[in-house]
Enzyme design. Structure first.
Site, PDB file in Angstrom:
ATOM      1  N   ASP A  17      15.480  51.189  47.556  1.00 15.85           N
ATOM      2  CA  ASP A  17      14.511  50.638  46.613  1.00 15.85           C
ATOM      3  C   ASP A  17      13.120  51.187  46.952  1.00 15.85           C
ATOM      4  O   ASP A  17      12.973  51.972  47.893  1.00 15.85           O
ATOM      5  CB  ASP A  17      14.561  49.112  46.634  1.00 15.85           C
ATOM      6  CG  ASP A  17      14.169  48.498  47.972  1.00 15.85           C
ATOM      7  OD1 ASP A  17      13.550  49.185  48.816  1.00 15.85           O
ATOM      8  OD2 ASP A  17      14.483  47.314  48.181  1.00 15.85           O
ATOM      9  N   LYS A  88      47.635  33.012  45.500  1.00 22.40           N
ATOM     10  CA  LYS A  88      47.109  33.770  44.366  1.00 22.40           C
ATOM     11  C   LYS A  88      45.841  34.540  44.678  1.00 22.40           C
ATOM     12  O   LYS A  88      45.159  35.009  43.776  1.00 22.40           O
ATOM     13  CB  LYS A  88      46.875  32.831  43.185  1.00 22.40           C
ATOM     14  CG  LYS A  88      48.180  32.195  42.746  1.00 22.40           C
ATOM     15  CD  LYS A  88      48.186  31.873  41.307  1.00 22.40           C
ATOM     16  CE  LYS A  88      49.569  31.356  40.941  1.00 22.40           C
ATOM     17  NZ  LYS A  88      49.717  31.120  39.552  1.00 22.40           N
TER      18      LYS A  88
END
Length: 138
Positions: A17, A88
């Site tokens: 940045d 899951k």
């Protein structure tokens, strides 16, 4: 059996940045890229999904802690490990180092997504774990 992988990235000016430190979304990009490179040893993301009948191995949650600024010229090593398997989802830990200095720690929770009952849903990840184990060298 733990699944681990190491990836390398040389930080360049374009990763940074205006303050001269790595723009934080790049950390997430590098974590995802490390996982995708890990999958290449199994044929890549698309091949694994095709074998499992899945739509994708996608993100459900991400988190990162920044321990040291990364700057132009840093040689970054990212170490990934799949640390938990549930019904899951599965959890990955990423640690980014410059030399021996810990620069960041990140986690991802991922799922094996499939189309079922007209919706995209998380499927059983035991199929993924079994597939990776069957294709891993002892």
């Amino acid at each position: 059996m733990p699944f681990t992988f190491e990836n390398h990235h040389n930080v360049v000016f374009g990763d940074c940045d205006p303050a001269g430190i790595v723009y934080y979304p790049n950390i997430y990009r590098w974590m995802d890229g490390t996982f995708q490179r890990f999958l290449q040893q199994y044929g890549g993301h698309a091949a694994v999904c095709e074998h499992l009948g899945a739509v994708g191995l996608g993100l459900m949650e991400t988190h990162a802690k920044y321990r040291r600024p990364l700057k132009d010229g840093d040689a970054l090593t990212i170490r990934m490990e799949i640390t938990e398997w549930s019904a899951k989802s599965y959890r990955l830990i990423h640690r980014g180092y410059v030399g021996d200095d810990l620069a960041f720690e990140g986690t991802e929770v991922r799922a094996l997504f499939e189309h079922r009952d007209g919706r995209m849903r998380a499927g059983e990840v035991s199929r993924l774990k079994t597939y990776l184990e069957s294709r891993s060298e002892p």
